[in-house]
Design a protein around this motif. Sequence first.
Motif, short mmCIF file in Angstrom:
data_model
loop_
_atom_site.label_atom_id
_atom_site.label_comp_id
_atom_site.label_asym_id
_atom_site.label_seq_id
_atom_site.Cartn_x
_atom_site.Cartn_y
_atom_site.Cartn_z
N LYS A 40 -0.42 -11.32 11.22
CA LYS A 40 -1.05 -12.03 10.12
C LYS A 40 -0.68 -11.33 8.82
CE LYS A 40 -5.52 -13.32 8.35
NZ LYS A 40 -6.93 -13.37 8.51
N PRO A 41 -0.40 -12.07 7.76
CA PRO A 41 -0.14 -11.42 6.48
C PRO A 41 -1.46 -10.99 5.83
CG PRO A 41 0.08 -13.79 6.25
CD PRO A 41 -0.17 -13.51 7.72
N PHE A 42 -1.45 -9.83 5.20
CA PHE A 42 -2.57 -9.33 4.41
C PHE A 42 -2.01 -9.00 3.03
CE2 PHE A 42 -3.83 -8.49 8.77
CZ PHE A 42 -5.14 -8.96 8.78
N PRO A 43 -2.05 -9.96 2.10
CA PRO A 43 -1.42 -9.78 0.78
C PRO A 43 -1.88 -8.51 0.09
CG PRO A 43 -2.13 -12.04 1.06
CD PRO A 43 -2.69 -11.27 2.22
N LYS A 44 -0.93 -7.84 -0.53
CA LYS A 44 -1.18 -6.58 -1.22
C LYS A 44 -2.27 -6.71 -2.28
CE LYS A 44 1.62 -2.83 -3.08
NZ LYS A 44 2.97 -2.42 -3.43
N GLY A 45 -2.30 -7.82 -3.00
CA GLY A 45 -3.29 -8.00 -4.04
C GLY A 45 -4.72 -8.05 -3.52
N ASN A 49 -7.46 -1.61 -4.57
CA ASN A 49 -8.62 -0.74 -4.81
C ASN A 49 -9.84 -1.12 -3.97
OD1 ASN A 49 -9.63 1.59 -6.00
ND2 ASN A 49 -10.58 0.47 -7.67
N THR A 50 -9.58 -1.68 -2.78
CA THR A 50 -10.67 -1.99 -1.85
C THR A 50 -10.13 -2.00 -0.43
OG1 THR A 50 -12.51 -3.49 -1.40
CG2 THR A 50 -10.41 -4.52 -1.94
N PHE A 51 -10.99 -1.67 0.51
CA PHE A 51 -10.59 -1.76 1.91
C PHE A 51 -10.75 -3.19 2.41
CE2 PHE A 51 -11.38 2.89 2.12
CZ PHE A 51 -10.17 3.26 2.67
N MET A 73 -9.54 -1.40 11.97
CA MET A 73 -8.44 -0.86 11.18
C MET A 73 -8.51 -1.52 9.81
SD MET A 73 -4.33 -0.94 11.84
CE MET A 73 -4.46 0.06 13.29
N LEU A 74 -8.49 -0.69 8.78
CA LEU A 74 -8.62 -1.18 7.41
C LEU A 74 -7.39 -0.79 6.60
CD1 LEU A 74 -11.60 0.45 8.20
CD2 LEU A 74 -12.24 -1.25 6.56
N GLY A 75 -7.10 -1.55 5.57
CA GLY A 75 -6.00 -1.25 4.67
C GLY A 75 -6.46 -1.34 3.23
N ALA A 76 -5.85 -0.53 2.37
CA ALA A 76 -6.15 -0.56 0.93
C ALA A 76 -4.89 -0.17 0.17
CB ALA A 76 -7.29 0.40 0.59
N ILE A 129 -2.50 9.90 -5.80
CA ILE A 129 -1.70 10.72 -6.69
C ILE A 129 -0.60 9.85 -7.30
CG2 ILE A 129 -0.13 12.71 -6.81
CD1 ILE A 129 -1.86 13.89 -4.45
N GLU A 130 -0.08 8.95 -6.47
CA GLU A 130 0.87 7.93 -6.90
C GLU A 130 0.49 6.64 -6.20
OE1 GLU A 130 4.38 10.07 -5.61
OE2 GLU A 130 4.56 8.77 -3.86
N GLU A 131 1.05 5.50 -6.60
CA GLU A 131 0.70 4.25 -5.96
C GLU A 131 0.85 4.40 -4.45
OE1 GLU A 131 1.89 -0.46 -5.92
OE2 GLU A 131 2.17 0.69 -7.76
N SER A 132 -0.18 3.98 -3.70
CA SER A 132 -0.21 4.23 -2.25
C SER A 132 -0.79 3.05 -1.50
CB SER A 132 -1.08 5.46 -1.96
OG SER A 132 -0.62 6.61 -2.63
N GLU A 133 -0.27 2.85 -0.29
CA GLU A 133 -0.86 1.92 0.65
C GLU A 133 -1.45 2.76 1.77
OE1 GLU A 133 1.02 -1.87 1.61
OE2 GLU A 133 2.70 -1.19 0.37
#
Length: 140
Positions: A40-45, A49-51, A73-76, A129-133
């Motif tokens: 399933k896609p989980f768009p970056k936007g 700044n949220t899980f 499992m969460l992504g941010a 520290i830098e843009e991160s996924e």
Amino acid sequence: MSAGTGVRHSEYNLEKETTTLFQIWIYPRAAGGSPGWGAKPFPKGDRSNTFVVLASGYDGDEGALRIRADARMLGATLKAGESLSYELGEGRHAYLVPATGSIEVNGVTFNARDGAAIGGGETVTITAIEESEIVLVDAE
């Protein structure tokens, strides 16, 4: 992917460029069951700044891929300088990894693909520290 009662599985890259991936294995709540997989896609936007719950074994985590484990499992996605906190319940365990970028977790630096094992009963503060996924697994 769930192996269930058994899956023959192999991975290979048919492309000319190098493939980079990582796998996180989560123990199921019970052995057996039918093999299965999902995507399933989980768009970056949506993760800015949220899980967002990507996969879950809990009712109520609507929109997440279903897994047969007492885990989620969460992504941010964080921009440099942004912080995000996650409260890990007592008796829970977490695995946290920046898929890309560099983060600081409770004062310790983790670079892309470095993993952190975290015990329950504390609030985890993550600062980019830098843009991160980021990927976080919260399990019993």
